[in-house]
Scaffold this active site. Structure first.
Site, PDB file in Angstrom:
ATOM      1  N   GLY A 178       1.134  -1.199   0.331  1.00  0.00           N
ATOM      2  CA  GLY A 178       0.179   0.025   0.152  1.00  0.00           C
ATOM      3  C   GLY A 178       1.027   1.260  -0.182  1.00  0.00           C
ATOM      4  N   ARG A 334     -29.552 -14.061  15.576  1.00  0.00           N
ATOM      5  CA  ARG A 334     -28.651 -13.342  13.509  1.00  0.00           C
ATOM      6  C   ARG A 334     -27.818 -12.193  14.584  1.00  0.00           C
ATOM      7  NH1 ARG A 334     -32.208 -12.595   9.389  1.00  0.00           N
ATOM      8  NH2 ARG A 334     -30.397 -12.165   8.087  1.00  0.00           N
ATOM      9  N   THR A 423      -6.948 -11.893   4.910  1.00  0.00           N
ATOM     10  CA  THR A 423      -5.603 -12.645   4.073  1.00  0.00           C
ATOM     11  C   THR A 423      -4.794 -11.667   4.673  1.00  0.00           C
ATOM     12  OG1 THR A 423      -7.264 -12.205   2.676  1.00  0.00           O
ATOM     13  CG2 THR A 423      -4.979 -12.157   1.715  1.00  0.00           C
ATOM     14  N   GLU A 425      -1.351  -9.523   6.569  1.00  0.00           N
ATOM     15  CA  GLU A 425      -0.969  -9.718   7.951  1.00  0.00           C
ATOM     16  C   GLU A 425      -1.211 -11.235   8.508  1.00  0.00           C
ATOM     17  OE1 GLU A 425       1.303  -8.635   9.947  1.00  0.00           O
ATOM     18  OE2 GLU A 425       1.096  -6.829   8.388  1.00  0.00           O
ATOM     19  N   ASP A 427      -2.767 -14.994   6.312  1.00  0.00           N
ATOM     20  CA  ASP A 427      -3.885 -15.322   5.931  1.00  0.00           C
ATOM     21  C   ASP A 427      -4.285 -16.135   7.185  1.00  0.00           C
ATOM     22  OD1 ASP A 427      -5.774 -16.648   4.144  1.00  0.00           O
ATOM     23  OD2 ASP A 427      -4.644 -18.290   5.262  1.00  0.00           O
TER      24      ASP A 427
HETATM   25  C1  LIG Z   1     -30.939  -5.682  -6.264  1.00  0.00           C
HETATM   26  C2  LIG Z   1     -32.603  -5.804  -5.661  1.00  0.00           C
HETATM   27  C3  LIG Z   1     -33.292  -6.055  -6.193  1.00  0.00           C
HETATM   28  C4  LIG Z   1     -34.556  -5.847  -6.569  1.00  0.00           C
HETATM   29  N1  LIG Z   1     -35.748  -6.153  -7.403  1.00  0.00           N
HETATM   30  C5  LIG Z   1     -36.809  -5.788  -7.158  1.00  0.00           C
HETATM   31  C6  LIG Z   1     -37.721  -6.002  -7.992  1.00  0.00           C
HETATM   32  O1  LIG Z   1     -37.462  -5.418  -9.232  1.00  0.00           O
HETATM   33  N2  LIG Z   1     -39.508  -5.322  -7.949  1.00  0.00           N
HETATM   34  C7  LIG Z   1     -39.541  -5.240  -6.091  1.00  0.00           C
HETATM   35  O2  LIG Z   1     -40.121  -4.714  -6.129  1.00  0.00           O
HETATM   36  N3  LIG Z   1     -38.598  -5.750  -5.159  1.00  0.00           N
HETATM   37  C8  LIG Z   1     -37.476  -5.718  -4.819  1.00  0.00           C
HETATM   38  N4  LIG Z   1     -36.440  -5.488  -4.490  1.00  0.00           N
HETATM   39  C9  LIG Z   1     -36.841  -5.519  -3.600  1.00  0.00           C
HETATM   40  C10 LIG Z   1     -36.887  -7.038  -2.368  1.00  0.00           C
HETATM   41  O3  LIG Z   1     -37.744  -8.067  -3.388  1.00  0.00           O
HETATM   42  C11 LIG Z   1     -37.293  -6.560  -0.730  1.00  0.00           C
HETATM   43  O4  LIG Z   1     -36.321  -5.833  -0.630  1.00  0.00           O
HETATM   44  C12 LIG Z   1     -37.026  -8.391  -0.172  1.00  0.00           C
HETATM   45  O5  LIG Z   1     -38.400  -8.457   0.011  1.00  0.00           O
HETATM   46  C13 LIG Z   1     -37.449  -8.095   1.380  1.00  0.00           C
HETATM   47  O6  LIG Z   1     -37.554  -7.201   1.583  1.00  0.00           O
HETATM   48  P1  LIG Z   1     -37.564  -5.694   2.952  1.00  0.00           P
HETATM   49  O7  LIG Z   1     -35.952  -5.232   2.062  1.00  0.00           O
HETATM   50  O8  LIG Z   1     -38.184  -5.230   3.232  1.00  0.00           O
HETATM   51  O9  LIG Z   1     -36.997  -6.331   4.051  1.00  0.00           O
HETATM   52  P2  LIG Z   1     -36.940  -6.754   5.629  1.00  0.00           P
HETATM   53  O10 LIG Z   1     -38.570  -7.883   5.605  1.00  0.00           O
HETATM   54  O11 LIG Z   1     -37.332  -4.999   6.000  1.00  0.00           O
HETATM   55  O12 LIG Z   1     -35.783  -7.423   5.979  1.00  0.00           O
HETATM   56  C14 LIG Z   1     -35.291  -7.137   7.823  1.00  0.00           C
HETATM   57  C15 LIG Z   1     -34.849  -8.085   8.315  1.00  0.00           C
HETATM   58  O13 LIG Z   1     -36.349  -8.606   8.643  1.00  0.00           O
HETATM   59  C16 LIG Z   1     -35.982  -9.641   9.148  1.00  0.00           C
HETATM   60  N5  LIG Z   1     -37.441  -9.839   9.359  1.00  0.00           N
HETATM   61  C17 LIG Z   1     -38.680  -9.132   8.494  1.00  0.00           C
HETATM   62  N6  LIG Z   1     -39.898  -9.963   8.801  1.00  0.00           N
HETATM   63  C18 LIG Z   1     -39.409 -10.844   9.449  1.00  0.00           C
HETATM   64  C19 LIG Z   1     -40.416 -11.637   9.810  1.00  0.00           C
HETATM   65  N7  LIG Z   1     -41.645 -11.604   9.957  1.00  0.00           N
HETATM   66  N8  LIG Z   1     -40.010 -12.739  10.807  1.00  0.00           N
HETATM   67  C20 LIG Z   1     -38.615 -12.988  11.248  1.00  0.00           C
HETATM   68  N9  LIG Z   1     -37.647 -11.807  10.577  1.00  0.00           N
HETATM   69  C21 LIG Z   1     -38.424 -10.995  10.018  1.00  0.00           C
HETATM   70  C22 LIG Z   1     -35.700 -10.516   8.327  1.00  0.00           C
HETATM   71  O14 LIG Z   1     -35.149 -11.580   7.771  1.00  0.00           O
HETATM   72  C23 LIG Z   1     -34.577  -9.524   7.528  1.00  0.00           C
HETATM   73  O15 LIG Z   1     -33.347 -10.270   8.303  1.00  0.00           O
HETATM   74  C24 LIG Z   1     -35.134  -6.243  -4.407  1.00  0.00           C
HETATM   75  C25 LIG Z   1     -33.788  -5.409  -4.092  1.00  0.00           C
HETATM   76  C26 LIG Z   1     -32.848  -5.949  -3.648  1.00  0.00           C
HETATM   77  C27 LIG Z   1     -31.763  -5.912  -2.971  1.00  0.00           C
HETATM   78  C1  LIG Z   2      -5.637  -4.884   0.717  1.00  0.00           C
HETATM   79  C2  LIG Z   2      -4.378  -5.529   0.963  1.00  0.00           C
HETATM   80  C3  LIG Z   2      -3.283  -5.270   0.884  1.00  0.00           C
HETATM   81  C4  LIG Z   2      -1.987  -5.256   1.416  1.00  0.00           C
HETATM   82  N1  LIG Z   2      -0.553  -4.527   1.904  1.00  0.00           N
HETATM   83  C5  LIG Z   2       0.093  -5.010   1.851  1.00  0.00           C
HETATM   84  C6  LIG Z   2       1.438  -4.515   2.223  1.00  0.00           C
HETATM   85  O1  LIG Z   2       1.192  -2.686   2.526  1.00  0.00           O
HETATM   86  N2  LIG Z   2       3.102  -5.338   2.232  1.00  0.00           N
HETATM   87  C7  LIG Z   2       2.768  -5.932   1.481  1.00  0.00           C
HETATM   88  O2  LIG Z   2       4.235  -6.401   1.660  1.00  0.00           O
HETATM   89  N3  LIG Z   2       1.956  -6.943   1.296  1.00  0.00           N
HETATM   90  C8  LIG Z   2       0.540  -6.581   1.516  1.00  0.00           C
HETATM   91  N4  LIG Z   2      -0.571  -7.173   1.120  1.00  0.00           N
HETATM   92  C9  LIG Z   2      -0.163  -8.781   0.328  1.00  0.00           C
HETATM   93  C10 LIG Z   2      -1.009  -9.614   1.753  1.00  0.00           C
HETATM   94  O3  LIG Z   2       0.474  -9.711   2.978  1.00  0.00           O
HETATM   95  C11 LIG Z   2      -1.046 -11.493   1.359  1.00  0.00           C
HETATM   96  O4  LIG Z   2      -2.002 -11.222   0.457  1.00  0.00           O
HETATM   97  C12 LIG Z   2      -1.168 -12.082   2.357  1.00  0.00           C
HETATM   98  O5  LIG Z   2       0.735 -12.161   3.327  1.00  0.00           O
HETATM   99  C13 LIG Z   2      -1.843 -13.812   2.161  1.00  0.00           C
HETATM  100  O6  LIG Z   2      -0.902 -13.416   1.103  1.00  0.00           O
HETATM  101  P1  LIG Z   2      -1.045 -14.640  -0.536  1.00  0.00           P
HETATM  102  O7  LIG Z   2      -1.986 -13.337  -1.106  1.00  0.00           O
HETATM  103  O8  LIG Z   2       0.252 -15.039  -0.799  1.00  0.00           O
HETATM  104  O9  LIG Z   2      -1.959 -15.647  -0.110  1.00  0.00           O
HETATM  105  P2  LIG Z   2      -1.040 -17.479  -0.203  1.00  0.00           P
HETATM  106  O10 LIG Z   2      -0.900 -17.975   0.284  1.00  0.00           O
HETATM  107  O11 LIG Z   2      -1.392 -17.453  -1.823  1.00  0.00           O
HETATM  108  O12 LIG Z   2      -2.985 -18.245  -0.204  1.00  0.00           O
HETATM  109  C14 LIG Z   2      -3.706 -18.388  -0.759  1.00  0.00           C
HETATM  110  C15 LIG Z   2      -4.510 -19.456  -0.543  1.00  0.00           C
HETATM  111  O13 LIG Z   2      -3.199 -20.519   0.232  1.00  0.00           O
HETATM  112  C16 LIG Z   2      -3.447 -20.931   1.201  1.00  0.00           C
HETATM  113  N5  LIG Z   2      -2.099 -21.793   2.080  1.00  0.00           N
HETATM  114  C17 LIG Z   2      -1.027 -21.385   1.536  1.00  0.00           C
HETATM  115  N6  LIG Z   2      -0.077 -21.739   2.404  1.00  0.00           N
HETATM  116  C18 LIG Z   2      -0.588 -22.553   3.537  1.00  0.00           C
HETATM  117  C19 LIG Z   2      -0.227 -23.649   3.958  1.00  0.00           C
HETATM  118  N7  LIG Z   2       1.649 -23.726   4.566  1.00  0.00           N
HETATM  119  N8  LIG Z   2      -0.842 -24.483   4.657  1.00  0.00           N
HETATM  120  C20 LIG Z   2      -2.496 -24.465   3.848  1.00  0.00           C
HETATM  121  N9  LIG Z   2      -3.329 -23.523   3.221  1.00  0.00           N
HETATM  122  C21 LIG Z   2      -2.152 -22.619   2.928  1.00  0.00           C
HETATM  123  C22 LIG Z   2      -4.217 -19.834   2.077  1.00  0.00           C
HETATM  124  O14 LIG Z   2      -4.763 -20.299   3.347  1.00  0.00           O
HETATM  125  C23 LIG Z   2      -5.372 -19.147   1.004  1.00  0.00           C
HETATM  126  O15 LIG Z   2      -6.515 -20.202   0.825  1.00  0.00           O
HETATM  127  C24 LIG Z   2      -1.898  -7.435   1.219  1.00  0.00           C
HETATM  128  C25 LIG Z   2      -3.085  -7.301   0.739  1.00  0.00           C
HETATM  129  C26 LIG Z   2      -3.885  -7.291   0.658  1.00  0.00           C
HETATM  130  C27 LIG Z   2      -4.984  -7.918   0.083  1.00  0.00           C
END
Ligand SMILES: Cc1cc2nc3c(=O)[nH]c(=O)nc-3n(C[C@H](O)[C@H](O)[C@H](O)COP(=O)(O)OP(=O)(O)OC[C@H]3O[C@@H](n4cnc5c(N)ncnc54)[C@H](O)[C@@H]3O)c2cc1C
Ligand SMILES: Cc1cc2nc3c(=O)[nH]c(=O)nc-3n(C[C@H](O)[C@H](O)[C@H](O)COP(=O)(O)OP(=O)(O)OC[C@H]3O[C@@H](n4cnc5c(N)ncnc54)[C@H](O)[C@@H]3O)c2cc1C
Ligand SMILES: [Ca+2]
Lengths: 665, 665
Positions: A178, A334, A423, A425, A427
């Protein structure tokens, strides 16, 4: 709903504890609270720090905006003569990843930790005044987790007393640092030290990357930005960069030589400063990450909790108000464990700060005994808290239903900007396996009488823990800290022991380890969860003033532990620590605890003391005035600049008029 | 690595099955395979459909780009005289959310399903030719999940034979409909039907929204875009909109009147078409969502699998190649269950297609007996598969380490564009609770001799299932389909029965239901997982040609089931279906199964037959030529247009030169 009205006032009036006192518990101390409070208001009230426009800026505009804010922040820091702690707070409340994060967070500490006195005296004053800007260049295109596998070379040339820094392959290109992409003038570059054809492993070198005159990369150096990352604004404010060296020469004294040196004659020597010192820096960096996890998580939880109290859906009787969704037990099951986790991680972070101080003092007194344990423990907590936080932010977004998907909810950006913490500092999976290695070692040394220390001390009671059966008889028994603690200790111990036993069946221990990685990672998770639970419980043993504050924390602590127990019920049952009946008593108790949190939920997130600026979320507004503000915000989208959108005439009109055939598309 | 070389050739050579035959299994039939193959290549080879530039476009450019692609796609569809199925495929391979999705996917089906013959004859030809463009306007700012609580009103005016569509409050503003914000000329608008002061509930109305001349909203109508959403390109290509009505008049015959009618005299009457018909439409829409889940999941898995074979980290001996990360058992334990899930969801989707046909035929024969079960089952599978897929995409991203965080990995956008599937068409938690209600009803009706049908048929064997104890004695026993199936049936049945028993303790059943929501949701999950497992097993009972194909699917089926068993071990143990020893035998078997998948992993994702264009991921490239392409791609970022970035002179230079004091920031 109107402006100036607190739509959550009724919710706030229900709180059964002193919110102001809880704010101090959350902050860590009154002094910390006042500091955060003051600096966050300073940032929030300054229009130069507004961030609601961030979403619609393109990459160049966004980046320019970062540069402006960073410069302005630095100007304010110097004008107001802020101290280091205040300056750090200010940068964090600006809430936009920037090259300065790496300069202060990685470049400076690397020199402090790995540089000699002389090197520190030369470079640190320049860095402190930002006369140079540094980055931390470790990761390469082909090498991240495996630092020892880095390919960049630093070859000593005795003729000129220089190192030649070189990128021998494409995969050796530095990739990710970075601040590197566009801004850093210098970097701490990690490279293999080669003397006389011999490879002495990876070391850090201070390398000037760009001219201080025209900011062009110096000869032999190729630098660029690595391109767009997850999310909209998010980390795209940062110039993560790539870097290639073509035989670039630097003076010998720019190798960081605190631990090992190269002499004028090209001899590689170790100083009497122990290598382990480097671990100290890692403990420090990861401790910050844990504390940042509690911040990110609490922001998400604050948004989801407030909105869940505003949002009403279903359950209206005779046209009355619908039910607040926070009253649905699924929503509680949740949300409230995440609220509890925020507090849990807060206290784990606080404890890690203590651990870092402790380790540092011991190191100064040449006591390395606790270091491996401290190192494993911070690695584990980094892994545990960042994984949990990333998942939790997304869960909070889903808890807000459709509106959580809007950028104006703040949650998408919070997620996108947060997830790389899983990831960088280290993984998180790789870290868990380090913890597991430490656990297996601890167990294998038990025989030789080595007493496990710190967070592994419970392993010293293996005999007892392998005999343990929970004696929970009724739901309330699960409220006793010792009952919970023992169950978590027994579960963790038995999972580790089971791994150790399975490992012993392999002739080749390393082969066995590789074969059992998945089980080992699970044992490490159990161990880390135990640490967080035990630190929460220890926190509760301290003196906690304020009406009802302790009681709230006790409820949250129980929720944290019992929700984990419920989630990992398989572990507890299969190790025989508890029986199914006891498991269902825990669920019962959990339901009851949720109903206890419910009236306090809003006040518990108010205690984080976040400004609306810092939260950056319409759904999470302090006053709960969600709908009018969502509506207002929508109109600001660039698409609403014109009634008929750009492209309509060329593309859609011909479609509607059935004239596409002739259209040029 | 060089261009034109297949870096994964060795991996491919290891496959133990006929990939071409597997492609056909995945596609569903040879005809389906050929269709997808042909259309995906058509899209991939046409530069007009490139999408790699999407990431750096700002909102307006991005949206214009959507309009161009949609128009171009329509042009190609007409030029090539593609049939409905081909056109659908083409739009999905264009892979960019657009107003056309809602036009074809919601507006047209709503008229088909809820419109009278007459209405269909009037509106469908216009819609088919895209002389009008429609959206589906149900959700309001204040009402999503609770459709019956919508506030928009449609008041019948007998004087003019019209409905007056009105938005009485801010929260009644339509909010979210895709395509509405900038493009739709018409919408199916849901509103409360009011006749003579009496509220007859929510109904659909065809409302013209914009002038067909100048595209301006018609008088009394306010429309806008609701603003930026999660991610970069992602859903920001779509104009999700807001809509307010100020006493807008539409002719009476624009109420969708298939199920209920309003007569000229203002009488509200039901036709003989049963209300349940509407459920048929929901089954259809959700069946598509399940099949889309398998597509999104398989894309992510394909990327993570190929990259895991390319990526090497640690384990190099004597400077040789490092270990492919796909060989680490933790990587396998995280990745292979997702691979198995992709196949599992594919077959669940295929089965749902059959279910929809079956339901439709029955409806036509006036047989409604299976409808409640079919409705609950599609609701549950929608919830299960979309939640799992969203989580899995993010897990795949993490499996790619740091590079997964780059947009060029394709995974961030795939995640951002996919996650709303957990919310739209029914919030996943709300849907699970519908399933739970159905399960409780099924159990309560057992006494009265009502025989449970379809996916709840196993409830008919409650006596047997509550007695059940798994007889697994060795790890291989877990490979037997019946052994697995019975364990899943017993677990699901017992969790439902436990809920039913707890419910019966409440005097007020609805209060009890509300109190136990969290347990009920878990029981619903158990039921839905059983469905997916059983449909996978049923698939394996079909004739499956091709060398080794069946064997691979058997392995994947076992992995799907046993990894679920491991994840939900607490359920299986606490219900006493299996004992701890049997649980650990399952883990042992799982490890062995992973090693069986390992050599076939690349071929198993090749079988999805995705073009590099559709995958849109450098990490997932077919040829595995990852590093040079990542490097190449980086340079395309706008930030790399200039060496010294815009803003440097104004903001950073003064900082370096200690001249900030005078700078204007
Ligand atoms: C990308 C996108 C595209 C969409 N496109 C359309 C579209 O084309 N046309 C359209 O009409 N709508 C569209 N929608 C709206 C979508 O249908 C609503 O967002 C969806 O029905 C969920 O309702 P809400 O947002 O009111 O959630 P909410 O009901 O407000 O939910 C909020 C939280 O309350 C909880 N909750 C709500 N009721 C209960 C219950 N009875 N019991 C327990 N938990 C509850 C839920 O689990 C959730 O955690 C779109 C939404 C998105 C994100
Ligand atoms: C937003 C961001 C900022 C960053 N900034 C910096 C920075 O300022 N300077 C810098 O030097 N780096 C930076 N990094 C790099 C970062 O430190 C590396 O991405 C990180 O160390 C993970 O290494 P990798 O990407 O090689 O993952 P990999 O090692 O390639 O991991 C890939 C997969 O292999 C698995 N794996 C790897 N080895 C093993 C093992 N021995 N056993 C089991 N599973 C394994 C991992 O769990 C993972 O699922 C940055 C990364 C991000 C995303
Ligand atoms: Ca622009």
């Amino acid at each position: 709903m109107e402006d100036g009205v607190d739509h959550l006032a009724f919710e706030r009036s229900k709180a059964q504890f002193d919110v102001d006192e809880m704010k101090i518990v959350w902050a860590g101390s009154r002094q910390e609270f006042e500091l955060s409070d003051r600096i966050s208001r300073l940032v929030a009230s300054d229009p130069a720090f507004r961030k609601d426009d961030r979403i619609t800026l393109d990459r160049k505009e966004l980046f320019k905006n970062t540069l402006r804010k960073a410069a302005y922040a630095w100007k304010r820091i110097t004008e107001l003569r802020l101290n280091e702690q205040e300056a750090y707070k200010l940068r964090s409340f600006v809430d936009q990843p920037a090259f300065t994060d790496l300069h202060w967070g990685m470049f400076v500490p690397a020199i402090q930790g790995q540089g000699t006195e002389e090197q520190q005296q030369k470079w640190l004053p320049l860095a402190y005044k930002m006369q140079i800007i540094g980055c931390y260049a470790q990761t390469e295109l082909g090498h991240g987790s495996n630092v020892q596998g880095l390919e960049t070379t630093a070859t000593f040339d005795p003729k000129t007393d220089e190192f030649i820094i070189h990128s021998p392959t494409l995969t050796s290109s530095k990739w990710w640092p970075g601040g590197l992409g566009k801004i850093s003038t210098h970097g701490v570059v990690y490279a293999r030290l080669i003397i006389d054809g011999q490879d002495h492993g990876v070391h850090g070198f201070i390398v000037q990357l760009r001219s201080l005159d025209d900011h062009y990369p110096l000869p032999g150096i190729t630098i660029g930005d690595i391109g767009m990352k997850f999310g909209n604004g998010a980390y795209n404010t940062m110039d993560n960069g790539l870097l290639r060296f073509d035989h670039v020469r630097i003076p010998r004294n720019q190798m960081l030589m605190r631990v090992s040196q190269v002499t004028r004659e090209g001899k590689f020597v170790h100083s009497d400063v122990p290598r382990q010192l480097v671990y100290g820096t890692m403990v420090n960096v990861r401790q910050k990450i844990v504390s940042d996890a509690s911040v990110a998580l609490s922001r998400a939880v604050c948004i989801a909790t407030r909105y869940s109290a505003v949002r009403r859906q279903f359950g209206s009787h005779n046209g009355g108000l619908e039910t607040q969704v926070i009253d649905y037990k699924t929503q509680q099951a949740r949300l409230f464990p995440l609220l509890a986790s925020a507090y849990a991680f807060r206290f784990a972070g606080e404890w890690l700060k203590w651990l870092y101080r402790d380790v540092t003092e011991r190191l100064q007194a040449n006591d390395f005994s606790t270091l491996p344990e401290a190192h494993a423990c911070t690695a584990g907590l980094k892994s545990l808290t960042t994984t949990a936080t990333a998942d939790a932010i997304e869960e909070c977004r889903k808890l807000c239903g459709g509106h959580g998907y809007l950028c104006s909810s703040g949650l998408p950006e919070l997620f996108a900007v947060y997830v790389p913490a899983c990831t960088y500092e280290g993984d998180n999976t790789v870290l868990l396996l380090q913890v597991a290695r430490h656990l297996m070692k601890t167990i294998s040394q038990l025989g030789s009488g080595r007493k496990p220390v710190g967070t592994t001390a419970y392993m010293g009671r293996l005999d007892q823990l392998t005999q343990y059966h929970s004696d929970v008889k009724k739901a309330e028994d699960w409220l006793k800290p010792n009952v919970v603690l023992e169950a978590f200790e027994a579960r963790a111990a038995r999972m580790s022991v089971a791994c150790a036993q399975n490992l012993s069946k392999f002739a080749n221990p390393e082969e066995g380890f590789q074969e059992l990685l998945a089980d080992l990672a699970e044992a490490a998770v159990a161990h880390c969860q135990l640490i967080v639970v035990s630190k929460f419980i220890e926190k509760l043993q301290q003196d906690i003033p304020g009406k009802g504050v302790r009681q709230q924390l006790e409820v949250l602590c129980s929720i944290y532990a019992l929700s984990l127990l419920h989630k990992h019920l398989g572990d507890f049952l299969s190790t025989g620590c508890i029986n199914p009946k006891q498991g269902s008593l825990a669920s019962e108790q959990l339901r009851y605890l949720y109903s206890q949190v419910r009236p306090n939920a809003i006040a518990l997130v108010d205690a984080f003391n976040y400004t609306d600026h810092y939260l950056g979320s319409i759904l999470g507004r302090y006053d709960g005035n969600v709908y009018p503000k969502l509506y207002e915000e929508a109109w600001k989208d660039p698409l609403n600049d014109s009634v008929v959108p750009d492209g309509f005439k060329e593309y859609v009109q011909p479609m509607l008029k059935q004239q596409l055939r002739n259209a040029r598309l």
